[in-house]
Motif scaffolding. Sequence first.
Motif, PDB file in Angstrom:
ATOM      1  N   VAL A   1       0.770  -1.117   0.477  1.00 54.62           N
ATOM      2  CA  VAL A   1      -0.379  -0.094  -0.061  1.00 54.62           C
ATOM      3  C   VAL A   1       0.772   1.452   0.045  1.00 54.62           C
ATOM      4  O   VAL A   1       0.287   2.374  -1.143  1.00 54.62           O
ATOM      5  CB  VAL A   1      -0.737  -0.161   1.247  1.00 54.62           C
ATOM      6  CG1 VAL A   1      -0.725   0.677   2.481  1.00 54.62           C
ATOM      7  CG2 VAL A   1      -2.279   1.189   1.076  1.00 54.62           C
ATOM      8  N   LEU A   2       2.185   1.489   0.876  1.00 56.83           N
ATOM      9  CA  LEU A   2       2.666   2.607   0.719  1.00 56.83           C
ATOM     10  C   LEU A   2       3.508   2.410   0.075  1.00 56.83           C
ATOM     11  O   LEU A   2       3.624   3.826  -0.976  1.00 56.83           O
ATOM     12  CB  LEU A   2       4.252   2.006   1.743  1.00 56.83           C
ATOM     13  CG  LEU A   2       3.606   2.238   3.458  1.00 56.83           C
ATOM     14  CD1 LEU A   2       4.669   2.053   4.572  1.00 56.83           C
ATOM     15  CD2 LEU A   2       2.831   3.943   3.675  1.00 56.83           C
TER      16      LEU A   2
ATOM     17  N   ARG B   1       2.427   1.683  -3.296  1.00 52.39           N
ATOM     18  CA  ARG B   1       1.155   2.716  -4.180  1.00 52.39           C
ATOM     19  C   ARG B   1       1.815   3.651  -3.661  1.00 52.39           C
ATOM     20  O   ARG B   1       1.022   4.379  -5.086  1.00 52.39           O
ATOM     21  CB  ARG B   1       0.027   1.702  -4.182  1.00 52.39           C
ATOM     22  CG  ARG B   1      -1.059   1.767  -5.462  1.00 52.39           C
ATOM     23  CD  ARG B   1      -2.233   0.413  -4.912  1.00 52.39           C
ATOM     24  NE  ARG B   1      -2.662   0.410  -4.268  1.00 52.39           N
ATOM     25  CZ  ARG B   1      -3.256  -0.411  -3.204  1.00 52.39           C
ATOM     26  NH1 ARG B   1      -2.641  -2.097  -3.606  1.00 52.39           N
ATOM     27  NH2 ARG B   1      -4.330  -0.519  -2.460  1.00 52.39           N
ATOM     28  N   ARG B   2       0.875   4.508  -2.700  1.00 53.68           N
ATOM     29  CA  ARG B   2       1.417   5.692  -2.571  1.00 53.68           C
ATOM     30  C   ARG B   2       2.215   6.250  -3.365  1.00 53.68           C
ATOM     31  O   ARG B   2       1.806   7.756  -3.197  1.00 53.68           O
ATOM     32  CB  ARG B   2       0.739   6.091  -1.301  1.00 53.68           C
ATOM     33  CG  ARG B   2       0.769   7.105  -0.675  1.00 53.68           C
ATOM     34  CD  ARG B   2      -0.299   7.232   0.737  1.00 53.68           C
ATOM     35  NE  ARG B   2      -0.871   9.252   1.128  1.00 53.68           N
ATOM     36  CZ  ARG B   2      -2.094   9.109   0.236  1.00 53.68           C
ATOM     37  NH1 ARG B   2      -2.556   8.357  -0.596  1.00 53.68           N
ATOM     38  NH2 ARG B   2      -1.869  10.723  -0.235  1.00 53.68           N
TER      39      ARG B   2
ATOM     40  N   THR C   1      -1.610   9.837  -5.755  1.00 56.26           N
ATOM     41  CA  THR C   1      -3.093  10.474  -5.271  1.00 56.26           C
ATOM     42  C   THR C   1      -4.128   9.680  -6.241  1.00 56.26           C
ATOM     43  O   THR C   1      -4.310  11.123  -8.047  1.00 56.26           O
ATOM     44  CB  THR C   1      -3.481  12.082  -4.833  1.00 56.26           C
ATOM     45  OG1 THR C   1      -2.846  12.338  -4.154  1.00 56.26           O
ATOM     46  CG2 THR C   1      -5.026  11.545  -4.326  1.00 56.26           C
ATOM     47  N   ASP C   2      -4.466   9.052  -6.475  1.00 53.90           N
ATOM     48  CA  ASP C   2      -5.386   8.994  -7.355  1.00 53.90           C
ATOM     49  C   ASP C   2      -7.043   8.939  -7.400  1.00 53.90           C
ATOM     50  O   ASP C   2      -7.306  10.160  -6.382  1.00 53.90           O
ATOM     51  CB  ASP C   2      -5.389   7.110  -7.416  1.00 53.90           C
ATOM     52  CG  ASP C   2      -6.104   6.710  -6.814  1.00 53.90           C
ATOM     53  OD1 ASP C   2      -6.584   7.084  -6.002  1.00 53.90           O
ATOM     54  OD2 ASP C   2      -5.786   5.486  -6.635  1.00 53.90           O
TER      55      ASP C   2
ATOM     56  N   SER D   1      -9.578   7.927  -6.285  1.00 55.97           N
ATOM     57  CA  SER D   1     -10.295   6.909  -5.529  1.00 55.97           C
ATOM     58  C   SER D   1      -9.742   8.106  -4.044  1.00 55.97           C
ATOM     59  O   SER D   1     -11.355   8.238  -3.224  1.00 55.97           O
ATOM     60  CB  SER D   1     -10.189   6.275  -5.142  1.00 55.97           C
ATOM     61  OG  SER D   1      -8.936   5.998  -4.653  1.00 55.97           O
ATOM     62  N   GLY D   2      -8.946   9.171  -3.859  1.00 59.29           N
ATOM     63  CA  GLY D   2      -8.438   9.553  -2.502  1.00 59.29           C
ATOM     64  C   GLY D   2      -8.265  10.621  -2.467  1.00 59.29           C
ATOM     65  O   GLY D   2      -7.688  11.732  -2.369  1.00 59.29           O
TER      66      GLY D   2
ATOM     67  N   ALA E   1     -10.307  13.407  -2.497  1.00 59.31           N
ATOM     68  CA  ALA E   1     -10.313  14.486  -1.186  1.00 59.31           C
ATOM     69  C   ALA E   1      -9.322  14.647  -0.401  1.00 59.31           C
ATOM     70  O   ALA E   1      -9.275  16.461   0.265  1.00 59.31           O
ATOM     71  CB  ALA E   1     -11.801  13.515  -0.859  1.00 59.31           C
ATOM     72  N   TYR E   2      -8.474  13.157   0.155  1.00 59.83           N
ATOM     73  CA  TYR E   2      -7.480  13.984   0.510  1.00 59.83           C
ATOM     74  C   TYR E   2      -6.712  14.350   0.206  1.00 59.83           C
ATOM     75  O   TYR E   2      -5.852  15.452   0.840  1.00 59.83           O
ATOM     76  CB  TYR E   2      -6.938  11.964   1.176  1.00 59.83           C
ATOM     77  CG  TYR E   2      -5.712  11.654   1.934  1.00 59.83           C
ATOM     78  CD1 TYR E   2      -5.943  12.728   3.814  1.00 59.83           C
ATOM     79  CD2 TYR E   2      -4.853  11.906   1.862  1.00 59.83           C
ATOM     80  CE1 TYR E   2      -5.443  12.637   4.073  1.00 59.83           C
ATOM     81  CE2 TYR E   2      -3.525  12.355   2.652  1.00 59.83           C
ATOM     82  CZ  TYR E   2      -3.589  12.492   3.873  1.00 59.83           C
ATOM     83  OH  TYR E   2      -2.586  13.096   4.974  1.00 59.83           O
TER      84      TYR E   2
ATOM     85  N   GLN F   1      -7.000  16.768  -1.826  1.00 57.95           N
ATOM     86  CA  GLN F   1      -7.507  17.735  -1.757  1.00 57.95           C
ATOM     87  C   GLN F   1      -7.041  18.741  -0.979  1.00 57.95           C
ATOM     88  O   GLN F   1      -6.168  19.499  -0.077  1.00 57.95           O
ATOM     89  CB  GLN F   1      -8.863  18.047  -2.063  1.00 57.95           C
ATOM     90  CG  GLN F   1      -9.308  18.763  -3.522  1.00 57.95           C
ATOM     91  CD  GLN F   1     -10.416  18.298  -3.647  1.00 57.95           C
ATOM     92  OE1 GLN F   1     -11.209  17.530  -2.544  1.00 57.95           O
ATOM     93  NE2 GLN F   1     -11.162  18.096  -5.245  1.00 57.95           N
ATOM     94  N   PHE F   2      -7.148  17.658   0.606  1.00 56.78           N
ATOM     95  CA  PHE F   2      -6.380  18.683   1.829  1.00 56.78           C
ATOM     96  C   PHE F   2      -5.206  18.410   1.630  1.00 56.78           C
ATOM     97  O   PHE F   2      -4.663  19.530   2.649  1.00 56.78           O
ATOM     98  CB  PHE F   2      -7.421  17.148   2.646  1.00 56.78           C
ATOM     99  CG  PHE F   2      -6.571  17.344   4.150  1.00 56.78           C
ATOM    100  CD1 PHE F   2      -6.989  18.226   5.899  1.00 56.78           C
ATOM    101  CD2 PHE F   2      -5.582  16.451   4.633  1.00 56.78           C
ATOM    102  CE1 PHE F   2      -5.823  18.400   6.386  1.00 56.78           C
ATOM    103  CE2 PHE F   2      -4.662  16.838   5.845  1.00 56.78           C
ATOM    104  CZ  PHE F   2      -5.263  17.270   6.861  1.00 56.78           C
ATOM    105  N   GLU F   3      -4.547  17.312   1.046  1.00 55.85           N
ATOM    106  CA  GLU F   3      -3.067  17.333   1.465  1.00 55.85           C
ATOM    107  C   GLU F   3      -2.606  18.952   0.683  1.00 55.85           C
ATOM    108  O   GLU F   3      -1.298  19.526   1.313  1.00 55.85           O
ATOM    109  CB  GLU F   3      -2.483  16.129   0.699  1.00 55.85           C
ATOM    110  CG  GLU F   3      -1.285  15.499   1.369  1.00 55.85           C
ATOM    111  CD  GLU F   3      -0.463  13.875   0.944  1.00 55.85           C
ATOM    112  OE1 GLU F   3      -0.318  13.173   1.852  1.00 55.85           O
ATOM    113  OE2 GLU F   3      -0.750  14.374  -0.999  1.00 55.85           O
ATOM    114  N   ARG F   4      -3.210  18.846   0.207  1.00 53.00           N
ATOM    115  CA  ARG F   4      -2.876  19.854  -1.494  1.00 53.00           C
ATOM    116  C   ARG F   4      -3.047  21.294  -0.256  1.00 53.00           C
ATOM    117  O   ARG F   4      -1.938  21.921  -0.637  1.00 53.00           O
ATOM    118  CB  ARG F   4      -3.699  19.784  -2.560  1.00 53.00           C
ATOM    119  CG  ARG F   4      -2.756  19.318  -3.796  1.00 53.00           C
ATOM    120  CD  ARG F   4      -3.502  20.118  -5.509  1.00 53.00           C
ATOM    121  NE  ARG F   4      -4.894  20.269  -5.423  1.00 53.00           N
ATOM    122  CZ  ARG F   4      -5.334  19.365  -5.262  1.00 53.00           C
ATOM    123  NH1 ARG F   4      -4.681  17.727  -6.194  1.00 53.00           N
ATOM    124  NH2 ARG F   4      -5.886  19.244  -5.349  1.00 53.00           N
TER     125      ARG F   4
END
Lengths: 736, 378
Positions: free
Chosen positions: A27-28, A30-31, A36-37, A39-40, A42-43, A45-48
Amino acid sequence: MSGVRGLLDPADPPARQTEKLLSIVEVLMRRVEHGTDLSGAAYAQFERAAMLEEQVRVRTQELELALALLNDSNAQLASANRATEAARRNLTDALETVQEGFGLFGPDEVLVLCNSRFGEQLRDIQPALVPGLSFPDYVELASLSDALVLPDGVTPQDWAIQRLRRHQDRSTVFTVALRGDRWLQVSEHRTGDGGTVILQTDITDILRAEREARGRLLDDQARMVRATLDHISQGVCIFDAGARLIGWNQRAEELLAVNRQRFRAGLSLGALLERLAERVQPIEVTRLRALRDWASQPGARASLRFAITRDGDVALDAFAQEMPDRGFVVSFTDVTTERRAIAALSRANETLEARVSARTLELGEALGQAKRANAARARFVAAASHDLLQPLSAAKLFLASMEDEALTDRALEALDKTRSALVSVETILDALLDISRLESGRLTVRPEPVPLAPLLARLAEEFAPMATAKGLTLRLRATQAVVVSDPTWLRRILQNLIGNALRYTLTGGVLVGVRMGSGGLRVEVADTGPGIAETDREAIFREFHRVNARASASEGMGLGLAIVERASAVLGHTVTLESRLGRGSRFVLHLGPAADAAPTPDRAIAPDPPRELPSDLIGLLVARDADMRRALAHLLEGWGVSVLDTPDTTEALALIDEIGLAPDFVLIDARPGDEEDALRLMRDLTARHGPLPARLLSATRAEALRLRALRAGVPLLYKPVDTTLLQRFIAASRNR
Amino acid sequence: MRDEVVLRAEASVADLDAADVLRRGLSGEALALVVVFVSPQLRNPAVLLTRLSRALAPAQVIGCTTAGEIGFLGYAEGLVVALGFPARHFRAEVLVIPDLGALDAQSAIGALIRARGALARKCPGWEHEFVFLMVDGLSAKEDELASALAPGLGRAPLFGGSAADGARFLETFVFHAGLALRNAAVIAAVRSECPVRAFKVDHFRPTETRMVVTGADPARRRVHTINAEPAAREYARLLGKDPGQLTPFTFAAHPVVVRVGGHHHVRSIRQVDENGDLIFYSAIDEGLVLTLAEAGDMVAHLSDALDALSADGPPAAILACDCVLRRMEAQEKQLTGQVSALLRAHRVTGFSTYGEQWNAMHVNQTLTGVAFYPPKRP
């Protein structure tokens, strides 16, 4: 539990742990690879946003700092620009308001700025005076200007060189002459940075004004001196150091009366004095000579003053005084009028002295006459008091006794009038004698403590009949006051005041009261009479003045208040009057402070007893007839006897009872028919006080009566009463 | 005239006349904007909101439901709390995003920029502004929304809170124009002559314990597995707790944080699903490294932060969005009284949220708000 070890559960078997690790790694990875694909989203956007937030925060801070700095420098720049602009504008404005021409050369000797007045007076060169001009060029232009007036023998080149030399000084001021009598003051100053400021001031007006003022001043002074000289009343001659006349005024010509042609400038003092010497008194010639000597005297000369008389009648006062240039001034003052006035004054003085001594002699004579007249009056008073009143009393007694005679009606009427006339004469005489005594100055008063109560009581009694007859009330307020006064005169004063009040009052009444005030005791006699007008208030105290002429002669001659005033003055009392027309009057007798001691009784009644009678006798007098009673009382009082007088027998008894003291003697006047009453009184008195010396006065000469009277202890004394017998009886009564 | 910068009023939901009570509490001033925080205990909030909107017109009335209110006395429940912004000091423009599912970022940004521009024209002399956001707390769209709005903010700070539903997590509403809206957001752009200061307070620091999200459903903020184990069980194991004993108080006391851009941000756990999944209050993704955080002294932190706001004179009022987990933490640690006293002393009004917005971010377990200061008179 820390670090990555915590990721694994130690309780798991190793295969499980490996499996989990593989999953985590996958998973790491992949990330990391995909970031950010979808599916993520929302996160992501938060990260940005989070990343952005941090960057924005830092950038914002930097930006704000830069902006603040920029703002500051902009603001400073703007304010500096504004200040510069304002300063430049202010300077230009200020220079234009300056009245002088102004030019500023920089340190490089080039004109920086100048105002519109710079070089205004040098019209031909002014257009060339613009910024950029060098100083030497400026000087050269000026030196060649048509407007400039060069001093004689100075070329424009010379002037320019001189001018440039001046320019070397830090500061210089000079004046240049211009055509048309104009003047320009040029001042030059070095500025802090080595530049030069030039100020050009047009001083033409100032110079002209100064010149005119100086000329005017001299003229003015001369005019003022001339006007002063012509104005003063003195004659003035002004001489120079050589004693020659250089100035004089018109008055000098008049006073010295010298021929006009002779009076000229350059006339020597000697010549003037010679002319004058011919016209003065010979004795005064030496004075003129003294003036001539004074004038030729070397060194300082003190002022000289002398007098001359010209042509015998013009008196002149001369005064010579030195001037600073050794010239001198001689002034002449006409003192003729003053001299005459002084002479007149001394003549008047002599006349006056003569008149004064003559008048003094006259006055001495008059005084002697007055003294003699006064002595004569005093003698008259003495004579009248003894020789006039006593026979008068006797006459009245005889008259009274006649009433009992059988007479015709006409005879009775004549008798009545005679009696009235006698009473009037007696009253007037009494008053006149009082006044004479008071005015003679020989009257001796004996002030002593006098209780007012008995005095007023007796007055009340005395005036009651008169009041009753006129339908008036007479009230006397009770008092315990004791005053210091002469009892006889005090009584006389009050008698007059009360009598007067009753006499002039038609309705109402009279009130007598005693009051204690700050000024001491005072007796007030108030009436409801007509009042006394303001204008009459002084007059009523004069002799023979009556406010209301209706009063008959028998009621007095208006002497009452005259007596009151004089007696009061002698006693040190004062009388004041308050009055309102139509309402009444109030006479106030101010008696001064109250006395403490009680007086010796009865002294008041007999101030001057005859020598042949004992003093201090008290006599009871009963007489129904008022005139008879008054006449007898008067007679007895004249002998120094105190009289208790009463009209009827009943009252007499009551009076004696009240006093509680037996009288020294009793006199009863009996008219026909009254005898029985008289005898009864006598019996009663005897019963109370034992036998008393008594006489019954009767005109009835019946033997029976005589015997009854004798038995009753009251022998008869026949009327008309023989005063000698009466006096003897009274004298004897004392000796019982 | 009342001289408060911001008017405050509150009423109990049990009060049938709550609308009147609030209206009276806000009377005496023409108002530009009214914000109400409504307890979910109120049965039919739309009725109250309609009455208030009519009574206070032309002022716009906006608001949301809560997980507890902050009123006059601090933490409270069962209240309707209202803040009135007087027209004397404030101007506001209100935007509504009616369906977060169909959020058009460009049009939202455009609307926000136009609103701010309009305010700047209306009151050019007033230099202070902020943007206040209320958003459906169960929409799971807060991160997207906050991020989308950010380009339209300019220099204005944005802060806000997610509408809440107590501890029920069933339905949350935002209010606008008398309507109770779901899956929606209300945005107020506000300009004022009063100085304002937006702030954010938290009190957590990361520990050394980390974990990796190995399976998740980001759209529903669900984490299935952590460290390849069922999420709730692994979270409980790392805490040393029995998975059956996880409660909201546990989540409040032991949040997890992610490290982004050099800072740690709290991702709060909302609840444990029946299948052992952990549901979060904010966006989540697979492959994230989560770090356990431990709480500092909550009261001291709050006190320091509020005192810092008073450095240049005390604020006239504070509007705050306070995470519901903070309320729970205070309750768990028996600090409710102390925290309430601080909120009361600093005139804080607001509500307990399901999450807070701070500029472009959606965050958890913070107290975020704005302080209002009296206008500076020349």
